[in-house]
Design a protein around this motif. Structure first.
Motif, PDB file in Angstrom:
ATOM      1  N   THR A   1      40.501 107.196 -40.788  1.00 56.25           N
ATOM      2  CA  THR A   1      41.203 107.315 -42.074  1.00 56.25           C
ATOM      3  C   THR A   1      41.335 108.783 -42.470  1.00 56.25           C
ATOM      4  N   HIS A   2      40.271 109.559 -42.283  1.00 53.55           N
ATOM      5  CA  HIS A   2      40.318 110.995 -42.594  1.00 53.55           C
ATOM      6  C   HIS A   2      41.352 111.705 -41.728  1.00 53.55           C
ATOM      7  N   ASP A   3      41.370 111.396 -40.424  1.00 51.32           N
ATOM      8  CA  ASP A   3      42.347 112.012 -39.512  1.00 51.32           C
ATOM      9  C   ASP A   3      43.774 111.719 -39.957  1.00 51.32           C
ATOM     10  N   ALA A   4      44.032 110.488 -40.345  1.00 46.00           N
ATOM     11  CA  ALA A   4      45.379 110.107 -40.796  1.00 46.00           C
ATOM     12  C   ALA A   4      45.764 110.867 -42.060  1.00 46.00           C
ATOM     13  N   LEU A   5      44.855 110.948 -43.004  1.00 46.79           N
ATOM     14  CA  LEU A   5      45.138 111.682 -44.250  1.00 46.79           C
ATOM     15  C   LEU A   5      45.396 113.156 -43.974  1.00 46.79           C
ATOM     16  N   HIS A   6      44.684 113.715 -43.037  1.00 47.42           N
ATOM     17  CA  HIS A   6      44.827 115.130 -42.689  1.00 47.42           C
ATOM     18  C   HIS A   6      46.238 115.442 -42.179  1.00 47.42           C
ATOM     19  N   MET A   7      46.874 114.469 -41.542  1.00 45.31           N
ATOM     20  CA  MET A   7      48.187 114.681 -40.956  1.00 45.31           C
ATOM     21  C   MET A   7      49.331 114.490 -41.958  1.00 45.31           C
ATOM     22  N   LEU A   8      49.008 114.028 -43.158  1.00 51.25           N
ATOM     23  CA  LEU A   8      50.045 113.755 -44.158  1.00 51.25           C
ATOM     24  C   LEU A   8      50.419 114.999 -44.951  1.00 51.25           C
ATOM     25  N   ARG A   9      51.674 115.060 -45.335  1.00 51.16           N
ATOM     26  CA  ARG A   9      52.131 116.104 -46.235  1.00 51.16           C
ATOM     27  C   ARG A   9      51.499 115.841 -47.601  1.00 51.16           C
ATOM     28  N   PRO A  10      51.450 116.834 -48.483  1.00 54.78           N
ATOM     29  CA  PRO A  10      50.927 116.584 -49.829  1.00 54.78           C
ATOM     30  C   PRO A  10      51.717 115.456 -50.491  1.00 54.78           C
ATOM     31  N   GLY A  11      50.997 114.494 -51.019  1.00 57.92           N
ATOM     32  CA  GLY A  11      51.631 113.346 -51.662  1.00 57.92           C
ATOM     33  C   GLY A  11      52.030 112.251 -50.699  1.00 57.92           C
ATOM     34  N   GLY A  12      51.813 112.442 -49.386  1.00 63.39           N
ATOM     35  CA  GLY A  12      52.135 111.413 -48.401  1.00 63.39           C
ATOM     36  C   GLY A  12      51.217 110.214 -48.566  1.00 63.39           C
ATOM     37  N   ARG A  13      51.604 109.102 -47.947  1.00 59.37           N
ATOM     38  CA  ARG A  13      50.841 107.860 -48.110  1.00 59.37           C
ATOM     39  C   ARG A  13      50.210 107.412 -46.807  1.00 59.37           C
ATOM     40  N   ILE A  14      49.056 106.776 -46.936  1.00 57.17           N
ATOM     41  CA  ILE A  14      48.399 106.115 -45.817  1.00 57.17           C
ATOM     42  C   ILE A  14      48.385 104.621 -46.128  1.00 57.17           C
ATOM     43  N   ILE A  15      48.688 103.824 -45.113  1.00 55.37           N
ATOM     44  CA  ILE A  15      48.595 102.372 -45.218  1.00 55.37           C
ATOM     45  C   ILE A  15      47.563 101.933 -44.185  1.00 55.37           C
ATOM     46  N   VAL A  16      46.515 101.271 -44.646  1.00 52.87           N
ATOM     47  CA  VAL A  16      45.505 100.694 -43.768  1.00 52.87           C
ATOM     48  C   VAL A  16      45.701  99.185 -43.851  1.00 52.87           C
ATOM     49  N   ILE A  17      45.827  98.553 -42.688  1.00 54.21           N
ATOM     50  CA  ILE A  17      46.055  97.113 -42.631  1.00 54.21           C
ATOM     51  C   ILE A  17      44.890  96.468 -41.900  1.00 54.21           C
ATOM     52  N   ASP A  18      44.174  95.596 -42.612  1.00 55.38           N
ATOM     53  CA  ASP A  18      43.038  94.881 -42.038  1.00 55.38           C
ATOM     54  C   ASP A  18      43.548  93.567 -41.455  1.00 55.38           C
ATOM     55  N   ASP A  19      43.377  93.395 -40.157  1.00 54.75           N
ATOM     56  CA  ASP A  19      43.850  92.199 -39.455  1.00 54.75           C
ATOM     57  C   ASP A  19      42.700  91.223 -39.276  1.00 54.75           C
ATOM     58  N   THR A  20      42.784  90.074 -39.942  1.00 51.35           N
ATOM     59  CA  THR A  20      41.752  89.045 -39.816  1.00 51.35           C
ATOM     60  C   THR A  20      42.318  87.765 -39.205  1.00 51.35           C
ATOM     61  N   ARG A  21      43.502  87.858 -38.582  1.00 48.41           N
ATOM     62  CA  ARG A  21      44.088  86.677 -37.953  1.00 48.41           C
ATOM     63  C   ARG A  21      43.249  86.263 -36.757  1.00 48.41           C
TER      64      ARG A  21
END
Length: 185
Positions: free
Chosen positions: A111-131
C-alpha cells in the motif's frame, strides 16, 4: 417477461464503476492476478492514458492476452527488474488481493509503495477478494475488516481512506495521496 433475452452486462462493469477510472488517466496495477480487470482498465484509459501492470515475468502472457481481448494496450513491467519511476507518476493505483492471505507487513509495504507512485491528490483503490476459489472445500480466508483496511491505508500515508462498498465477493476501499507528503518526498 423477456428479461432472459437481455444481454449480460459487460465484464468488470461493477469493478470499473467502483474504481472510477477515466480516459486519459495514468493507472498502475500492482500484481497481475486479475489480468482481465487490467485489460478493461486499459480499454478505458485509452491511447491518451496509460495502464501499467507491475508483476512477475510469468504473468506477462495472461496480461497480454487480456489486453488483446479488451482491444487495449498494457505496459507490462517486471517488478524489481527496472528502476522505479519517479514518485508522482500515476493518477490511480489499484491493488486487488485476498488481503487475509497476505501478511500484514506486506500489505502495508504494498500500500505504501502504491501511494508513493501517485501524483499529489492521486487515488489508491485496494480491493479485498473474498470470493471462493472453487468447490465447497476451497474458500478464501475471511475478509480483513473494513476498519483494518482503512487503518492500513492511513498507516501507509493515505488521506480520506474509506470503504466504498462490496459486490460479488469484492470489497472496495479508496484513499487519496497526501499532497504534502508527495510534495516533500
Amino acid at each position: 417477461m423477456w428479461h432472459w433475452l437481455r444481454k449480460a452486462p459487460p465484464p468488470y462493469e461493477a469493478a470499473l464503476a467502483m474504481i472510477g477510472v477515466k480516459a486519459g488517466q495514468r493507472v498502475l496495477v500492482l500484481d497481475a492476478g486479475y489480468p482481465r480487470l487490467a485489460g478493461e482498465l486499459a480499454r478505458v484509459t485509452g491511447l491518451n492514458g496509460l495502464t501499467q501492470v507491475w508483476a512477475r515475468e510469468q504473468d506477462r502472457a495472461a496480461t497480454d492476452a487480456a489486453a488483446a481481448e479488451a482491444g487495449a494496450l498494457i505496459d507490462f513491467v517486471v517488478r524489481d527488474a527496472v528502476p522505479t519511476p519517479q514518485p508522482g507518476t500515476f493518477d490511480l493505483a489499484i491493488w486487488v488481493a485476498p488481503l487475509a492471505a497476505v501478511e500484514a507487513d506486506r500489505r502495508l509495504t504494498r500500500t505504501h509503495d502504491a501511494l508513493h507512485m501517485l501524483r499529489p491528490g492521486g487515488r489508491i483503490i485496494v480491493i479485498d477478494d473474498t470470493r471462493p476459489t472453487g468447490g465447497f472445500s476451497r474458500s478464501r480466508p475471511s475478509a480483513v475488516g473494513s476498519e483494518q483496511v482503512v487503518a492500513l491505508m492511513a498507516a501507509a500515508g493515505a488521506l480520506a481512506s474509506r470503504a466504498l462498498g462490496a459486490i460479488d465477493g469484492l470489497t472496495y476501499y479508496e484513499g487519496q495521496q497526501n499532497r504534502q507528503a508527495a510534495d516533500s518526498g
